[in-house]
Design a protein around this motif. Structure first.
Motif, PDB file in Angstrom:
ATOM      1  N   ASN A  85       2.108 -21.418  -6.468  1.00 22.53           N
ATOM      2  CA  ASN A  85       2.296 -20.078  -5.944  1.00 22.53           C
ATOM      3  C   ASN A  85       0.985 -19.348  -5.692  1.00 22.53           C
ATOM      4  OD1 ASN A  85       5.092 -20.295  -5.993  1.00 22.53           O
ATOM      5  ND2 ASN A  85       5.274 -19.514  -8.087  1.00 22.53           N
ATOM      6  N   THR A  86      -0.140 -19.900  -6.147  1.00 21.26           N
ATOM      7  CA  THR A  86      -1.417 -19.209  -5.993  1.00 21.26           C
ATOM      8  C   THR A  86      -1.892 -19.190  -4.548  1.00 21.26           C
ATOM      9  OG1 THR A  86      -2.580 -21.273  -6.509  1.00 21.26           O
ATOM     10  CG2 THR A  86      -2.141 -19.750  -8.341  1.00 21.26           C
ATOM     11  N   TRP A  87      -1.287 -19.967  -3.675  1.00 22.69           N
ATOM     12  CA  TRP A  87      -1.724 -19.992  -2.282  1.00 22.69           C
ATOM     13  C   TRP A  87      -1.263 -18.751  -1.514  1.00 22.69           C
ATOM     14  CZ3 TRP A  87       1.478 -19.989   2.030  1.00 22.69           C
ATOM     15  CH2 TRP A  87       2.844 -20.163   1.782  1.00 22.69           C
ATOM     16  N   THR A  88      -0.224 -18.071  -1.988  1.00 22.77           N
ATOM     17  CA  THR A  88       0.356 -16.971  -1.217  1.00 22.77           C
ATOM     18  C   THR A  88      -0.561 -15.751  -1.150  1.00 22.77           C
ATOM     19  OG1 THR A  88       1.552 -16.251  -3.199  1.00 22.77           O
ATOM     20  CG2 THR A  88       2.730 -17.679  -1.672  1.00 22.77           C
ATOM     21  N   PHE A  89      -1.179 -15.395  -2.276  1.00 25.55           N
ATOM     22  CA  PHE A  89      -2.008 -14.185  -2.286  1.00 25.55           C
ATOM     23  C   PHE A  89      -3.242 -14.322  -1.391  1.00 25.55           C
ATOM     24  CE2 PHE A  89      -5.507 -11.671  -4.111  1.00 25.55           C
ATOM     25  CZ  PHE A  89      -4.981 -10.396  -3.925  1.00 25.55           C
ATOM     26  N   PRO A  90      -4.069 -15.371  -1.561  1.00 27.61           N
ATOM     27  CA  PRO A  90      -5.232 -15.473  -0.665  1.00 27.61           C
ATOM     28  C   PRO A  90      -4.839 -15.634   0.800  1.00 27.61           C
ATOM     29  CG  PRO A  90      -5.007 -17.466  -1.985  1.00 27.61           C
ATOM     30  CD  PRO A  90      -4.067 -16.462  -2.561  1.00 27.61           C
ATOM     31  N   THR A  91      -3.723 -16.313   1.066  1.00 28.80           N
ATOM     32  CA  THR A  91      -3.282 -16.463   2.453  1.00 28.80           C
ATOM     33  C   THR A  91      -2.888 -15.118   3.042  1.00 28.80           C
ATOM     34  OG1 THR A  91      -2.465 -18.698   1.972  1.00 28.80           O
ATOM     35  CG2 THR A  91      -1.670 -17.646   3.979  1.00 28.80           C
ATOM     36  N   LEU A  92      -2.171 -14.317   2.267  1.00 28.59           N
ATOM     37  CA  LEU A  92      -1.771 -12.986   2.732  1.00 28.59           C
ATOM     38  C   LEU A  92      -2.985 -12.103   3.005  1.00 28.59           C
ATOM     39  CD1 LEU A  92       0.350 -10.778   3.249  1.00 28.59           C
ATOM     40  CD2 LEU A  92       0.315 -10.289   0.780  1.00 28.59           C
ATOM     41  N   ILE A  93      -3.935 -12.084   2.073  1.00 30.17           N
ATOM     42  CA  ILE A  93      -5.128 -11.239   2.254  1.00 30.17           C
ATOM     43  C   ILE A  93      -5.942 -11.726   3.443  1.00 30.17           C
ATOM     44  CG2 ILE A  93      -7.257 -10.428   1.198  1.00 30.17           C
ATOM     45  CD1 ILE A  93      -4.739  -9.224   0.010  1.00 30.17           C
ATOM     46  N   LEU A  94      -6.084 -13.046   3.585  1.00 29.82           N
ATOM     47  CA  LEU A  94      -6.864 -13.581   4.704  1.00 29.82           C
ATOM     48  C   LEU A  94      -6.186 -13.276   6.035  1.00 29.82           C
ATOM     49  CD1 LEU A  94      -9.494 -15.199   5.138  1.00 29.82           C
ATOM     50  CD2 LEU A  94      -8.069 -17.232   5.417  1.00 29.82           C
ATOM     51  N   CYS A  95      -4.855 -13.330   6.067  1.00 24.78           N
ATOM     52  CA  CYS A  95      -4.140 -12.991   7.300  1.00 24.78           C
ATOM     53  C   CYS A  95      -4.310 -11.511   7.640  1.00 24.78           C
ATOM     54  CB  CYS A  95      -2.659 -13.342   7.168  1.00 24.78           C
ATOM     55  SG  CYS A  95      -2.311 -15.113   7.271  1.00 24.78           S
ATOM     56  N   LEU A  96      -4.286 -10.653   6.628  1.00 23.75           N
ATOM     57  CA  LEU A  96      -4.553  -9.230   6.871  1.00 23.75           C
ATOM     58  C   LEU A  96      -5.969  -9.039   7.411  1.00 23.75           C
ATOM     59  CD1 LEU A  96      -2.921  -7.535   3.742  1.00 23.75           C
ATOM     60  CD2 LEU A  96      -2.186  -7.333   6.128  1.00 23.75           C
TER      61      LEU A  96
END
Length: 386
Positions: A10-21
């Protein structure tokens, strides 16, 4: 143990979300399609000759000069500091665009913009250092798609504000400054990677599976011909420096990485086929960047912005949308690209050349717009095939 694995996945979701923002806000630049009208208009009062021959070339050469050292520094500092640098470069670029005047100041704009575009490699490489290989395909899709969405939304917004709300180019640049500032703030929330591709990679003993396991090794998503050549050469020359005893390795870690990188490049490009494709890619990308850099000057020459309606934003939005569609359709084409790839490259490269000739010789702005749409869509299709 199972709970730990679930938490790790589940740790992939946070950095992916921030990077997409981050990707959305740094690509959300509604003023970009109107740069030439802004520079040659009453806000900056520069001539077309000054813009073409003294200002725009600075981006080309600064981007070229910074690209390779930034690539190495990005890996050495593990991506996030370079993303912060990109944010700062964008902010400085638009602050100068808004409040500075004169040729020298606009040349500084182009230099900082060259730095911002050179550091773009950090955006696309960062995510692979903080997520597992199981999520590579998904996060790649998210990170690339969000930039296309942002570019399309920005172009449409800019065109609507100019055509319908009569918003000035100055205020469009103010909106862009706010957007890139939000991107800069987002970059602070990105987790700091613990590894990178070259300078901070894990030991092979930790990352490579046992011979009987069918897990792809690091770099398995690279060109297949490159991997085959590297594999055969590696087998001939024996263990790599990482596999040799510690006392046989160079003491200087940076030097060791650079030596290994040079060996990898030599092994990779010993394939003549890969060398030809890479040469085509480099020339095509260079030509594409030059067209992007000067296309607004051509449009302004065909239909001067001070006396004609400007539809640059609409054209850029359509071009980005068509590029997305053509790139997406390629995956559904049941074609043997190993057999017909070179033929496709030849055909669509000829179409690109024809569109450039059309833009050069036509005096009609709509034909010029159409030529640009064809050129950009074909280029994106070719890059996807390549």
């Amino acid at each position: 143990m199972g709970c730990w694995k679930q938490e790790e996945s589940n740790t992939w979701t946070f950095p992916t979300l921030i990077l997409c923002l981050y990707g959305f806000f740094y690509m959300m630049k509604p003023s970009e399609p109107f740069l030439t009208p802004y520079l040659t208009g009453p806000d900056k009062n520069l001539t077309v000759d000054e813009v073409t021959n003294h200002i725009f070339p600075v981006w080309t050469y600064s981007y070229l000069a910074l690209l390779f050292p930034v690539f190495l520094i990005t890996d050495y500092v593990r991506y996030k500091p370079v993303l912060l640098l990109q944010g700062v470069s964008f902010i400085v670029t638009w602050l100068l665009l808004l409040f500075a005047h004169g040729v020298a100041a606009m040349q500084a704009v182009e230099f900082f913009y060259g730095m911002a575009t050179a550091t773009e490699v950090a955006y696309y490489a960062y995510i692979y250092s903080v997520v597992s290989t199981d999520h590579y395909q998904r996060v790649t899709s998210y990170c690339r798609s969000i930039t296309l969405v942002a570019a399309t939304v920005a172009a449409v917004l800019g065109q609507l504000l100019v055509s319908l709300a009569d918003v000035s180019y100055f205020h469009l640049n103010a909106i862009t400054l706010a957007s890139v500032s939000l991107a800069f703030l987002c970059s602070f929330f990105l987790p700091m990677p613990q590894k990178s591709m070259f300078f901070h990679r894990k030991d092979l003993s930790e990352t490579l599976p046992a011979p009987d396991k069918g897990v792809p090794t690091v770099g398995s998503d690279g060109p297949s011909s490159c991997q085959e050549d590297k594999g055969s050469v590696s087998a001939d020359r024996g263990p790599t420096p990482e596999q040799q005893p510690d006392n046989a390795e160079p003491q200087n870690h940076v030097l060791r990485v650079l030596v290994q990188l040079s060996k990898d490049l030599r092994d990779c490009y010993s394939s003549r086929k890969l060398l030809y494709w890479s040469l085509w890619w480099a020339l095509a990308t260079a030509g594409f960047n030059q067209v992007l850099n000067y296309i607004q000057v051509l449009w302004d020459f065909r239909a001067p912005s001070h006396s004609s309606a400007v539809y640059n934003g609409a054209v850029e939005a359509i071009a980005t949308f068509l590029s997305s569609v053509t790139s997406f359709v390629v995956q559904y084409m049941k074609i043997n690209w190993d057999l017909f790839g070179e033929l496709a490259l030849g055909i669509f490269s000829a179409i690109d050349a024809g569109s450039l000739l059309l833009m050069h010789f036509t005096t009609n702005i709509w034909a010029c717009y159409a030529g640009y749409l064809i050129f950009k869509a074909c280029y994106m299709l070719l890059i996807t095939i390549a």
